[in-house]
Design a protein around this motif. Structure first.
Motif, PDB file in Angstrom:
ATOM      1  N   UNK A  30       0.829  -1.414   0.004  1.00 34.19           N
ATOM      2  CA  UNK A  30      -0.017   0.041   0.031  1.00 34.19           C
ATOM      3  C   UNK A  30       0.848   1.219  -0.037  1.00 34.19           C
ATOM      4  N   UNK A  31       0.004   2.388  -0.280  1.00 33.78           N
ATOM      5  CA  UNK A  31       1.089   3.625  -0.526  1.00 33.78           C
ATOM      6  C   UNK A  31       0.106   4.667  -0.368  1.00 33.78           C
ATOM      7  N   UNK A  32       0.780   5.666   0.036  1.00 38.09           N
ATOM      8  CA  UNK A  32      -0.005   7.223   0.076  1.00 38.09           C
ATOM      9  C   UNK A  32       1.091   8.149  -0.726  1.00 38.09           C
ATOM     10  N   UNK A  33       0.343   8.949  -1.543  1.00 36.46           N
ATOM     11  CA  UNK A  33       1.197   9.896  -2.555  1.00 36.46           C
ATOM     12  C   UNK A  33       0.433  10.925  -2.934  1.00 36.46           C
ATOM     13  N   UNK A  34       0.962  11.909  -3.470  1.00 29.23           N
ATOM     14  CA  UNK A  34       0.323  12.950  -4.298  1.00 29.23           C
ATOM     15  C   UNK A  34       0.626  12.774  -5.781  1.00 29.23           C
ATOM     16  N   UNK A  35      -0.248  13.434  -6.554  1.00 28.79           N
ATOM     17  CA  UNK A  35      -0.021  13.371  -8.063  1.00 28.79           C
ATOM     18  C   UNK A  35       1.180  13.987  -8.319  1.00 28.79           C
ATOM     19  N   UNK A  36       1.895  13.815  -9.513  1.00 31.36           N
ATOM     20  CA  UNK A  36       3.043  14.408  -9.984  1.00 31.36           C
ATOM     21  C   UNK A  36       3.188  15.873 -10.239  1.00 31.36           C
ATOM     22  N   UNK A  37       1.937  16.697 -10.344  1.00 30.64           N
ATOM     23  CA  UNK A  37       1.733  17.926 -10.504  1.00 30.64           C
ATOM     24  C   UNK A  37       0.936  18.515  -9.259  1.00 30.64           C
ATOM     25  N   UNK A  38       1.319  19.402  -8.252  1.00 25.24           N
ATOM     26  CA  UNK A  38       0.548  19.874  -7.208  1.00 25.24           C
ATOM     27  C   UNK A  38      -0.267  20.902  -7.661  1.00 25.24           C
ATOM     28  N   UNK A  39      -0.196  21.436  -8.903  1.00 20.22           N
ATOM     29  CA  UNK A  39      -0.879  22.595  -9.259  1.00 20.22           C
ATOM     30  C   UNK A  39      -2.356  22.299  -9.621  1.00 20.22           C
ATOM     31  N   UNK A  40      -3.226  23.307  -9.780  1.00 17.87           N
ATOM     32  CA  UNK A  40      -4.682  23.108 -10.063  1.00 17.87           C
ATOM     33  C   UNK A  40      -4.475  23.018 -11.489  1.00 17.87           C
ATOM     34  N   UNK A  41      -5.247  22.160 -12.392  1.00 22.21           N
ATOM     35  CA  UNK A  41      -5.335  21.587 -13.705  1.00 22.21           C
ATOM     36  C   UNK A  41      -4.028  21.184 -14.123  1.00 22.21           C
ATOM     37  N   UNK A  42      -3.583  19.962 -13.289  1.00 26.97           N
ATOM     38  CA  UNK A  42      -2.151  19.458 -13.945  1.00 26.97           C
ATOM     39  C   UNK A  42      -2.302  18.762 -15.318  1.00 26.97           C
ATOM     40  N   UNK A  43      -1.180  18.705 -15.950  1.00 29.77           N
ATOM     41  CA  UNK A  43      -1.461  18.020 -17.301  1.00 29.77           C
ATOM     42  C   UNK A  43      -1.782  16.445 -17.234  1.00 29.77           C
ATOM     43  N   UNK A  44      -2.218  16.013 -18.381  1.00 28.35           N
ATOM     44  CA  UNK A  44      -2.703  14.377 -18.070  1.00 28.35           C
ATOM     45  C   UNK A  44      -1.772  13.607 -17.517  1.00 28.35           C
ATOM     46  N   UNK A  45      -0.286  13.640 -17.825  1.00 32.30           N
ATOM     47  CA  UNK A  45       0.485  12.875 -17.677  1.00 32.30           C
ATOM     48  C   UNK A  45       0.723  12.968 -16.145  1.00 32.30           C
ATOM     49  N   UNK A  46       0.531  13.732 -15.361  1.00 31.44           N
ATOM     50  CA  UNK A  46       0.769  14.094 -13.885  1.00 31.44           C
ATOM     51  C   UNK A  46      -0.479  14.268 -12.995  1.00 31.44           C
ATOM     52  N   UNK A  47      -1.652  13.808 -13.689  1.00 35.47           N
ATOM     53  CA  UNK A  47      -2.812  14.231 -12.632  1.00 35.47           C
ATOM     54  C   UNK A  47      -3.239  12.968 -11.695  1.00 35.47           C
ATOM     55  N   UNK A  48      -4.306  13.149 -11.108  1.00 37.73           N
ATOM     56  CA  UNK A  48      -4.663  12.094  -9.957  1.00 37.73           C
ATOM     57  C   UNK A  48      -4.927  10.728 -10.693  1.00 37.73           C
ATOM     58  N   UNK A  49      -5.571  10.467 -11.931  1.00 39.61           N
ATOM     59  CA  UNK A  49      -5.810   9.477 -12.362  1.00 39.61           C
ATOM     60  C   UNK A  49      -4.600   8.628 -12.924  1.00 39.61           C
ATOM     61  N   UNK A  50      -3.767   9.440 -13.435  1.00 41.08           N
ATOM     62  CA  UNK A  50      -2.650   8.873 -13.987  1.00 41.08           C
ATOM     63  C   UNK A  50      -1.688   8.309 -12.898  1.00 41.08           C
ATOM     64  N   UNK A  51      -1.605   9.027 -11.622  1.00 40.04           N
ATOM     65  CA  UNK A  51      -0.845   8.661 -10.645  1.00 40.04           C
ATOM     66  C   UNK A  51      -1.336   7.351  -9.977  1.00 40.04           C
ATOM     67  N   UNK A  52      -2.479   7.338  -9.847  1.00 41.52           N
ATOM     68  CA  UNK A  52      -3.017   6.147  -9.267  1.00 41.52           C
ATOM     69  C   UNK A  52      -2.886   4.702 -10.245  1.00 41.52           C
ATOM     70  N   UNK A  53      -3.285   5.185 -11.542  1.00 41.02           N
ATOM     71  CA  UNK A  53      -2.888   4.196 -12.630  1.00 41.02           C
ATOM     72  C   UNK A  53      -1.669   3.503 -12.522  1.00 41.02           C
ATOM     73  N   UNK A  54      -0.585   4.472 -12.444  1.00 44.76           N
ATOM     74  CA  UNK A  54       0.741   4.148 -12.415  1.00 44.76           C
ATOM     75  C   UNK A  54       1.002   3.186 -11.235  1.00 44.76           C
ATOM     76  N   UNK A  55       0.598   3.488 -10.094  1.00 44.32           N
ATOM     77  CA  UNK A  55       1.058   2.704  -8.887  1.00 44.32           C
ATOM     78  C   UNK A  55       0.204   1.345  -8.908  1.00 44.32           C
ATOM     79  N   UNK A  56      -1.146   1.335  -9.201  1.00 42.23           N
ATOM     80  CA  UNK A  56      -1.926   0.285  -9.069  1.00 42.23           C
ATOM     81  C   UNK A  56      -1.243  -0.849 -10.530  1.00 42.23           C
ATOM     82  N   UNK A  57      -0.796  -0.221 -11.340  1.00 40.39           N
ATOM     83  CA  UNK A  57      -0.357  -0.989 -12.428  1.00 40.39           C
ATOM     84  C   UNK A  57       0.960  -1.716 -11.971  1.00 40.39           C
TER      85      UNK A  57
END
Length: 182
Positions: free
Chosen positions: A140-167
């Motif tokens: 298990x892990x806890x983390x933040x997405x790659x880009x902490x700013x509002x409206x991050x690029x797709x490659x650094x958003x929540x969904x991409x971060x979760x998908x990378x770790x789950x994968x």
């Protein structure tokens, strides 16, 4: 009289302004901490699985990893540091806790590489629990997405971060199962 009125109203006005400004900051919000948890049951004794999973200086069971280089040893002591490579890319990880009896390993990424893993402030725990003659491995892990700013690029958003770790966790745990059940 006007002076007395100003002395009473000025502090109230200042308090009102400060309250307004303070409340506007309450609504400012950065990204939320994300969490992932994956488990797998392995048909092998917990001690055997732990021997592989609990080795901080080796990730031979994790398919994308091409090598691990220890920067600070000993590998079984809190504070140990490893550099984990996937090809030429790497992240640096620090051991936070290694409980051999409890079969628990906790680490954090101390030097991010969002091109490799699109997360920041990543902390992870791997545990192995005996289940009769089988093992249950939980990662298990806890983390933040790659880009902490509002409206991050797709490659650094929540969904991409979760998908990378789950994968990563699913591939790693499935491969660990194959190796341990041979």
């Amino acid at each position: 009289m006007l002076k007395q009125l100003m002395l009473v109203k000025l502090p109230l006005l200042l308090l009102t302004i400060i309250s307004f400004l303070g409340s506007s900051f309450v609504y400012a919000h950065g990204p939320s901490r994300l969490k992932v948890k994956e488990s797998i049951t392995i048909d092998a004794p917990a001690e055997k699985v732990w021997k592989t999973v609990g080795a901080f200086d080796s990730l031979t069971w994790l398919p994308p990893v091409t090598k691990v280089v220890m920067e600070k040893e000993p590998a079984d002591q809190k504070g140990a540091v490893r550099v984990v490579y996937v090809g030429e890319q790497s992240v640096t990880e620090q051991l936070k806790k290694l409980d051999k009896e409890g079969m628990l390993l906790k680490y954090k990424i101390s030097k991010n590489n969002t091109a490799l893993l699109p997360v920041t402030n990543y902390q992870s725990t791997i545990t192995v629990k005996a289940d009769g003659d089988k093992s249950i491995v939980t990662w298990k892990a806890g983390f933040y997405r790659g880009d902490p700013n509002n409206d991050p690029p797709e490659n650094l958003n929540d969904e991409t971060a979760i998908g990378a770790i789950v994968g990563l966790y699913k591939v790693g745990l499935e491969n660990l199962k194959v190796i341990m059940e041979q």
